[in-house]
Design an enzyme around this catalytic site. Structure first.
Site, PDB file in Angstrom:
ATOM      1  N   ASP A  23      -1.075   3.246   2.555  1.00 32.63           N
ATOM      2  CA  ASP A  23      -1.108   3.346   4.014  1.00 32.63           C
ATOM      3  C   ASP A  23      -0.199   4.510   4.393  1.00 32.63           C
ATOM      4  OD1 ASP A  23      -1.553   2.622   6.761  1.00 32.63           O
ATOM      5  OD2 ASP A  23       0.422   1.695   6.801  1.00 32.63           O
ATOM      6  N   SER A  24      -0.213   4.867   5.684  1.00 33.22           N
ATOM      7  CA  SER A  24       0.702   5.902   6.143  1.00 33.22           C
ATOM      8  C   SER A  24       2.148   5.385   6.187  1.00 33.22           C
ATOM      9  CB  SER A  24       0.281   6.373   7.538  1.00 33.22           C
ATOM     10  OG  SER A  24       0.247   5.268   8.412  1.00 33.22           O
ATOM     11  N   TYR A  55      -0.024   8.933  11.243  1.00 35.69           N
ATOM     12  CA  TYR A  55      -1.256   9.665  10.935  1.00 35.69           C
ATOM     13  C   TYR A  55      -2.144   9.787  12.186  1.00 35.69           C
ATOM     14  CZ  TYR A  55      -1.063   9.684   5.759  1.00 35.69           C
ATOM     15  OH  TYR A  55      -0.758   9.926   4.441  1.00 35.69           O
ATOM     16  N   GLY A  56      -1.989   8.800  13.078  1.00 37.58           N
ATOM     17  CA  GLY A  56      -2.911   8.658  14.208  1.00 37.58           C
ATOM     18  C   GLY A  56      -3.012   9.853  15.132  1.00 37.58           C
ATOM     19  N   CYS A  86      -5.319   1.331   5.275  1.00 39.53           N
ATOM     20  CA  CYS A  86      -5.105   2.231   6.410  1.00 39.53           C
ATOM     21  C   CYS A  86      -6.470   2.516   7.026  1.00 39.53           C
ATOM     22  CB  CYS A  86      -4.460   3.522   5.887  1.00 39.53           C
ATOM     23  SG  CYS A  86      -4.336   4.843   7.091  1.00 39.53           S
ATOM     24  N   ASN A  87      -6.640   2.136   8.292  1.00 35.65           N
ATOM     25  CA  ASN A  87      -7.951   2.288   8.939  1.00 35.65           C
ATOM     26  C   ASN A  87      -8.361   3.742   9.113  1.00 35.65           C
ATOM     27  OD1 ASN A  87      -8.980  -0.493  10.251  1.00 35.65           O
ATOM     28  ND2 ASN A  87      -6.752  -0.455  10.099  1.00 35.65           N
ATOM     29  N   GLU A 165       7.244   1.039  13.088  1.00 35.99           N
ATOM     30  CA  GLU A 165       7.982   1.780  12.050  1.00 35.99           C
ATOM     31  C   GLU A 165       9.483   1.791  12.332  1.00 35.99           C
ATOM     32  OE1 GLU A 165       7.090   3.421   9.090  1.00 35.99           O
ATOM     33  OE2 GLU A 165       5.062   2.616   9.234  1.00 35.99           O
ATOM     34  N   CYS A 197      -5.865  -1.016  13.261  1.00 35.02           N
ATOM     35  CA  CYS A 197      -4.768  -0.318  12.594  1.00 35.02           C
ATOM     36  C   CYS A 197      -3.937  -1.393  11.910  1.00 35.02           C
ATOM     37  CB  CYS A 197      -3.922   0.438  13.624  1.00 35.02           C
ATOM     38  SG  CYS A 197      -2.403   1.114  12.918  1.00 35.02           S
ATOM     39  N   THR A 198      -3.596  -1.154  10.657  1.00 34.67           N
ATOM     40  CA  THR A 198      -2.896  -2.202   9.895  1.00 34.67           C
ATOM     41  C   THR A 198      -1.474  -2.459  10.399  1.00 34.67           C
ATOM     42  OG1 THR A 198      -2.362  -0.522   8.234  1.00 34.67           O
ATOM     43  CG2 THR A 198      -4.242  -1.962   7.787  1.00 34.67           C
ATOM     44  N   HIS A 199      -0.944  -1.530  11.188  1.00 34.61           N
ATOM     45  CA  HIS A 199       0.389  -1.782  11.763  1.00 34.61           C
ATOM     46  C   HIS A 199       0.341  -2.853  12.864  1.00 34.61           C
ATOM     47  CE1 HIS A 199       1.471   2.028   9.840  1.00 34.61           C
ATOM     48  NE2 HIS A 199       2.726   1.801  10.136  1.00 34.61           N
TER      49      HIS A 199
HETATM   50  N1  DGL Z   1      -1.784   2.026   9.576  1.00 34.97           N
HETATM   51  C1  DGL Z   1      -2.717   3.075   9.752  1.00 34.97           C
HETATM   52  C2  DGL Z   1      -4.092   2.607  10.138  1.00 34.97           C
HETATM   53  O1  DGL Z   1      -4.439   1.481   9.847  1.00 34.97           O
HETATM   54  C3  DGL Z   1      -2.322   4.304  10.504  1.00 34.97           C
HETATM   55  C4  DGL Z   1      -1.115   4.328  11.337  1.00 34.97           C
HETATM   56  C5  DGL Z   1      -0.655   5.744  11.676  1.00 34.97           C
HETATM   57  O2  DGL Z   1      -0.029   6.346  10.800  1.00 34.97           O
HETATM   58  O3  DGL Z   1      -0.946   6.240  12.769  1.00 34.97           O
HETATM   59  O4  DGL Z   1      -4.857   3.373  10.682  1.00 34.97           O
END
Ligand code: DGL
Length: 281
Positions: A23-24, A55-56, A86-87, A165, A197-199
């Site tokens: 994941d990011s 990453y978003g 990570c989506n 984060e 998003c996994t977060h």
């Molecule tokens: N957790 C990641 C996802 O599921 C991306 C989060 C990010 O870095 O913006 O997309």
């Protein structure tokens, strides 16, 4: 749902090898947490690209090249499967990218979309995700490829990843952001919302409190179910004693450790190593 990986694996995996996951940042911990519930004996090699988070807000081609680097890194460590936790990486990697991976690869979008379609009663599905995932429209396209009559409303939530984060899970700022991001979904009367998003499941308490009566779909549950079914059907499950996981991050910061402690209930300091992958300069 069939336990089919996104690619056609080129070789028969060695069941004693660990499962790779990336994941990011700490979002993948929500997938790791699920994996440990369902497959407690499996060892995991995890990579979190914390030096480049979020990453978003990055361009899709950059995210794609970083995701490919993380897959190559995990393969080099020796893994029997890759779980894309990570989506946005799931959304930008192409079938051609995945065809080059010799072990089975599992992704979130297909699984999350299928689960939401099963859950919805009024055919109105909401997706909360990063700006980049919303821009790819990966959930919208996948859901409508199954059923073109379903209405999909997406809402980008750029503040959620920085909150998680940095260990912020509640308070006025979180409440205000959640209220703003779920408003378009409520306006459309969705009865099902996907954590795209996994977060975001890390903010579950705050998010759910603003979506009363709505069914929440966490694709982590489905991806792990699919991985488990695949390993089981093909006799690739690890049958030895549980061993320690290995956790890599491109920036091992205090929040990374604190999130692991909070959400995995684990002190990962002895398991963690910093690796400077994906330098953006
Ligand atoms: N957790 C990641 C996802 O599921 C991306 C989060 C990010 O870095 O913006 O997309």
């Amino acid at each position: 749902m069939s336990a089919a990986p996104l690619n056609q694996p080129l070789s028969r995996p060695d069941p004693t090898l660990p499962v790779g996951m990336f994941d990011s940042g700490v979002g993948g911990f929500t997938v790791l947490r699920e994996l440990k519930k369902v497959l407690p004996n499996e060892r995991v090699v995890y990579f979190g690209d914390t030096a480049n988070i979020p990453y978003g807000d990055k361009p899709p081609q950059l995210i794609r090249s970083w995701a490919k680097n993380m897959i190559a890194f995990l393969l080099q460590k020796g893994v029997k499967a890759v779980t894309i936790a990570c989506n946005i990486s799931s959304s930008v990697l192409t079938p051609e990218d995945l065809a080059e991976v010799p072990v089975p690869v599992f992704g979130l979008v297909y699984n999350g979309a299928a689960a939401a379609l099963q859950a919805t009663k009024n055919s109105r599905i909401g997706v909360i995700a990063t700006v980049a995932t919303v821009e790819t429209n990966s959930y919208g396209k996948t859901i409508r490829s199954f059923n073109p009559h379903v209405e999909v409303t997406q809402s980008a939530c750029p503040k959620f990843v920085p909150f998680t984060e940095h260990g912020v899970f509640e308070g006025d700022k979180v409440e205000e952001a959640v209220r703003e991001y779920v408003a378009p979904l409520k306006a459309k009367g969705v009865d099902t919302v996907i954590y795209g998003c996994t977060h975001y499941p890390l903010l579950e308490k705050a998010i759910k409190s603003h979506l009363d009566g709505v069914q929440m779909i966490d694709p982590a549950v489905e991806i792990v179910e699919e991985l488990a079914a695949y390993l089981h059907t093909n006799d690739f499950l690890y049958s030895g004693k549980p061993q320690d996981d290995t956790i890599y991050a491109s920036d091992l910061n205090e929040y990374f450790f604190a999130n692991a402690e909070r959400f995995l209930n684990l002190d990962i300091r002895p398991l963690a190593q910093e690796v400077k992958l994906n330098r953006s300069e």
